[in-house]
Design a protein around this motif. Structure first.
Motif, PDB file in Angstrom:
ATOM      1  N   ASN A   1      44.153  38.491  42.788  1.00  0.00           N
ATOM      2  CA  ASN A   1      43.535  38.389  44.102  1.00  0.00           C
ATOM      3  C   ASN A   1      42.122  38.971  44.077  1.00  0.00           C
ATOM      4  O   ASN A   1      41.178  38.373  44.611  1.00  0.00           O
ATOM      5  N   ALA A   2      41.966  40.140  43.458  1.00  0.00           N
ATOM      6  CA  ALA A   2      40.654  40.787  43.400  1.00  0.00           C
ATOM      7  C   ALA A   2      39.681  39.990  42.543  1.00  0.00           C
ATOM      8  O   ALA A   2      38.479  39.935  42.838  1.00  0.00           O
ATOM      9  N   HIS A   3      40.179  39.358  41.498  1.00  0.00           N
ATOM     10  CA  HIS A   3      39.325  38.521  40.646  1.00  0.00           C
ATOM     11  C   HIS A   3      38.753  37.366  41.465  1.00  0.00           C
ATOM     12  O   HIS A   3      37.557  37.049  41.387  1.00  0.00           O
ATOM     13  N   GLN A   4      39.607  36.751  42.275  1.00  0.00           N
ATOM     14  CA  GLN A   4      39.138  35.658  43.121  1.00  0.00           C
ATOM     15  C   GLN A   4      38.140  36.153  44.166  1.00  0.00           C
ATOM     16  O   GLN A   4      37.113  35.519  44.418  1.00  0.00           O
ATOM     17  N   ALA A   5      38.421  37.314  44.767  1.00  0.00           N
ATOM     18  CA  ALA A   5      37.502  37.871  45.754  1.00  0.00           C
ATOM     19  C   ALA A   5      36.149  38.196  45.129  1.00  0.00           C
ATOM     20  O   ALA A   5      35.097  37.988  45.752  1.00  0.00           O
ATOM     21  N   ALA A   6      36.162  38.704  43.910  1.00  0.00           N
ATOM     22  CA  ALA A   6      34.914  38.998  43.213  1.00  0.00           C
ATOM     23  C   ALA A   6      34.103  37.721  43.000  1.00  0.00           C
ATOM     24  O   ALA A   6      32.887  37.690  43.227  1.00  0.00           O
ATOM     25  N   LEU A   7      34.770  36.663  42.583  1.00  0.00           N
ATOM     26  CA  LEU A   7      34.069  35.391  42.364  1.00  0.00           C
ATOM     27  C   LEU A   7      33.512  34.830  43.668  1.00  0.00           C
ATOM     28  O   LEU A   7      32.426  34.253  43.688  1.00  0.00           O
ATOM     29  N   TYR A   8      34.241  35.004  44.777  1.00  0.00           N
ATOM     30  CA  TYR A   8      33.728  34.577  46.072  1.00  0.00           C
ATOM     31  C   TYR A   8      32.433  35.332  46.401  1.00  0.00           C
ATOM     32  O   TYR A   8      31.436  34.743  46.851  1.00  0.00           O
ATOM     33  N   GLY A   9      32.442  36.645  46.188  1.00  0.00           N
ATOM     34  CA  GLY A   9      31.249  37.428  46.462  1.00  0.00           C
ATOM     35  C   GLY A   9      30.071  37.015  45.601  1.00  0.00           C
ATOM     36  O   GLY A   9      28.930  36.937  46.073  1.00  0.00           O
ATOM     37  N   ILE A  10      30.330  36.728  44.345  1.00  0.00           N
ATOM     38  CA  ILE A  10      29.274  36.305  43.424  1.00  0.00           C
ATOM     39  C   ILE A  10      28.713  34.953  43.834  1.00  0.00           C
ATOM     40  O   ILE A  10      27.486  34.733  43.789  1.00  0.00           O
ATOM     41  N   ARG A  11      29.571  34.048  44.248  1.00  0.00           N
ATOM     42  CA  ARG A  11      29.093  32.731  44.699  1.00  0.00           C
ATOM     43  C   ARG A  11      28.199  32.872  45.932  1.00  0.00           C
ATOM     44  O   ARG A  11      27.224  32.129  46.101  1.00  0.00           O
ATOM     45  N   ILE A  12      28.506  33.827  46.786  1.00  0.00           N
ATOM     46  CA  ILE A  12      27.686  34.057  47.981  1.00  0.00           C
ATOM     47  C   ILE A  12      26.343  34.681  47.601  1.00  0.00           C
ATOM     48  O   ILE A  12      25.278  34.233  48.033  1.00  0.00           O
ATOM     49  N   LEU A  13      26.370  35.712  46.760  1.00  0.00           N
ATOM     50  CA  LEU A  13      25.155  36.441  46.414  1.00  0.00           C
ATOM     51  C   LEU A  13      24.259  35.679  45.444  1.00  0.00           C
ATOM     52  O   LEU A  13      23.040  35.608  45.627  1.00  0.00           O
ATOM     53  N   ARG A  14      24.851  35.144  44.413  1.00  0.00           N
ATOM     54  CA  ARG A  14      24.051  34.516  43.346  1.00  0.00           C
ATOM     55  C   ARG A  14      23.733  33.054  43.624  1.00  0.00           C
ATOM     56  O   ARG A  14      22.623  32.578  43.362  1.00  0.00           O
ATOM     57  N   ASP A  15      24.726  32.333  44.167  1.00  0.00           N
ATOM     58  CA  ASP A  15      24.566  30.890  44.321  1.00  0.00           C
ATOM     59  C   ASP A  15      24.198  30.462  45.738  1.00  0.00           C
ATOM     60  O   ASP A  15      24.008  29.270  45.996  1.00  0.00           O
TER      61      ASP A  15
ATOM     62  N   LYS B   1      43.549  55.992  50.358  1.00  0.00           N
ATOM     63  CA  LYS B   1      43.787  55.992  48.927  1.00  0.00           C
ATOM     64  C   LYS B   1      45.058  55.207  48.630  1.00  0.00           C
ATOM     65  O   LYS B   1      46.092  55.414  49.257  1.00  0.00           O
ATOM     66  N   ALA B   2      44.987  54.273  47.675  1.00  0.00           N
ATOM     67  CA  ALA B   2      46.160  53.485  47.298  1.00  0.00           C
ATOM     68  C   ALA B   2      45.960  52.940  45.890  1.00  0.00           C
ATOM     69  O   ALA B   2      44.849  52.540  45.526  1.00  0.00           O
ATOM     70  N   HIS B   3      47.033  52.919  45.120  1.00  0.00           N
ATOM     71  CA  HIS B   3      46.960  52.395  43.752  1.00  0.00           C
ATOM     72  C   HIS B   3      46.512  50.934  43.750  1.00  0.00           C
ATOM     73  O   HIS B   3      45.721  50.514  42.901  1.00  0.00           O
ATOM     74  N   SER B   4      47.012  50.165  44.720  1.00  0.00           N
ATOM     75  CA  SER B   4      46.639  48.750  44.783  1.00  0.00           C
ATOM     76  C   SER B   4      45.141  48.584  45.031  1.00  0.00           C
ATOM     77  O   SER B   4      44.505  47.678  44.491  1.00  0.00           O
ATOM     78  N   TYR B   5      44.560  49.480  45.838  1.00  0.00           N
ATOM     79  CA  TYR B   5      43.122  49.403  46.096  1.00  0.00           C
ATOM     80  C   TYR B   5      42.334  49.778  44.846  1.00  0.00           C
ATOM     81  O   TYR B   5      41.289  49.182  44.556  1.00  0.00           O
ATOM     82  N   ASP B   6      42.825  50.766  44.104  1.00  0.00           N
ATOM     83  CA  ASP B   6      42.173  51.131  42.847  1.00  0.00           C
ATOM     84  C   ASP B   6      42.158  49.949  41.888  1.00  0.00           C
ATOM     85  O   ASP B   6      41.152  49.680  41.219  1.00  0.00           O
ATOM     86  N   THR B   7      43.285  49.245  41.814  1.00  0.00           N
ATOM     87  CA  THR B   7      43.379  48.072  40.943  1.00  0.00           C
ATOM     88  C   THR B   7      42.377  47.005  41.359  1.00  0.00           C
ATOM     89  O   THR B   7      41.687  46.409  40.517  1.00  0.00           O
TER      90      THR B   7
END
Length: 382
Positions: A306-320, A67-73
């Motif tokens: 950082n999380a926004h960029q990681a999310a976009l990386y995941g979307i590019r892998i899954l969707r594109d 559990k960590a605040h940074s992970y929640d963010t």
């Protein structure tokens, strides 16, 4: 022994598979079921069999170590981005198994039920990479430190395998250049890190130490280990601040740099108490806020960006359909700069105007936010 949640997960999957076979109609060949389980979710029911493309509802599995605040963010940011960009995705979050054997069994289940794995934090990322580099599923890191400095890849251009990395780190030369902008006559840096935080030591302390010493700036390691006599935060800071004052009595050309060691980020006020009013800067933008427990300034990468960029990386892998190895290590530039004038007033520190101009977040003397994400919040004297 296998963890309870992992055993439950395996049992559920086996029951679902067994139920599908039990209900399979006699008028349709069973090999259709066995051959296409990987690509289709197959649901026999009465006089019909439904084939649902697995790609229509990508399943994202997430590993966190604690559990960590940074992970929640980070998780909150990713959920927001996926909801906007790929709303059909489902998320399932797991606690990192406590040993490699259990993690291997978790991976086996993931390969049958997930399309993408996120590892949140350096610990989960390192643990996953040790047992799954080159694996079948794509893996994206979030809220983790520099993968090159952690020894997970040799290149910032490609991982060369099934991992796509993002980084919370700035290159040491960029970090040092901003410290010099803050104090042009800088001669000494005290760097705070927790002994238990290996990733902070490898990716934040050592690179900055090397860069600073190349420019003739002396580095004082402030290594904290509360479990060892003489290595508590108070003891180490008292000793190292005294050593810094021997060469710079008024500490006019000195500063403290706080790494991303979670245990120390929770003790900012204690650090100020023991710092003799040394200005404290940090790599963690989220450590700057409008409260008394805030760093003076940060130069780094925010957990949200950082999380926004990681999310976009995941979307590019899954969707594109992009391959993880085609995605370079996610290094964000320019850095996120946050400033607290409440802390500047507290220690009587001056902030160079060039840094005020560049700051994305600014807190006023009263703690109120007057700039957020580069946008002015209100009219107020700094």
């Amino acid at each position: 022994m296998i963890n309870r949640y992992l055993m439950s997960l395996i049992i559920c999957c086996l029951l679902a598979s067994g139920a599908a076979m039990a209900n399979w109609p006699q008028w349709l060949g069973e090999e259709i079921n066995t051959q296409h389980q990987a690509d289709w979710k197959i649901e026999p029911a009465g006089n019909s069999v439904t084939f649902i493309p697995r790609g229509e509802q990508p399943k994202v599995w997430v590993l966190i170590s604690r559990k960590a605040h940074s992970y929640d963010t980070a998780l909150s940011t990713m959920l927001t981005v996926f909801r906007r960009e790929l709303s059909s995705a489902t998320f399932r979050i797991f606690l990192l198994p406590d040993n490699p054997a259990t993690l291997q069994r978790w991976i086996q289940v993931a390969e049958e039920n997930a399309n993408l794995i996120y590892t949140v934090g350096s610990k989960a990322t390192v643990a996953m990479h040790k047992v799954y580099a080159g694996g079948k599923l794509p893996v994206v890191s979030v809220n983790a430190k520099d993968p090159v400095l952690l020894g997970l890849t040799n290149s910032y251009e490609t991982s060369g395998d099934n991992f796509a990395f993002t980084s919370l780190n700035l290159p040491a030369d960029i970090t040092f250049s901003f410290l010099r902008r803050f104090k042009p006559e800088l001669t000494q840096i005290g760097i705070l890190y927790a002994k238990s935080n290996t990733s902070a030591y490898l990716t934040q302390y050592l690179p900055l130490k090397e860069e600073a010493e190349q420019h003739g700036v002396q580095v004082f390691p402030i290594e904290v280990d509360e479990g060892v006599r003489g290595s508590s935060l108070q003891a180490v800071m008292k000793r190292q601040v005294a050593a810094m004052k021997a060469a710079d009595p008024a500490l006019e050309n000195s500063l403290l740099w706080l790494t991303g060691s979670s245990s120390l980020l929770d003790r900012v006020d204690d650090i100020y108490t023991f710092s003799d009013k040394l200005p404290m800067l940090t790599v963690v933008p989220d450590a700057v806020n409008g409260s008394e427990n805030s760093a003076l300034m940060s130069v780094g990468v925010s957990f949200e960006n950082n999380a926004h960029q990681a999310a976009l990386y995941g979307i590019r892998i899954l969707r594109d359909g992009e391959e993880p190895a085609s995605l370079p290590v996610g290094l964000l530039s320019p850095p996120d700069i946050s400033i607290s004038f409440k802390q500047a007033e507290r220690i009587n520190a001056q902030i160079p105007f060039v840094l005020i101009e560049m700051a994305s977040d600014i807190y006023a003397h009263n703690g109120g936010m007057i700039r957020a994400a580069g946008m002015s919040m209100e009219t107020s004297d700094l």
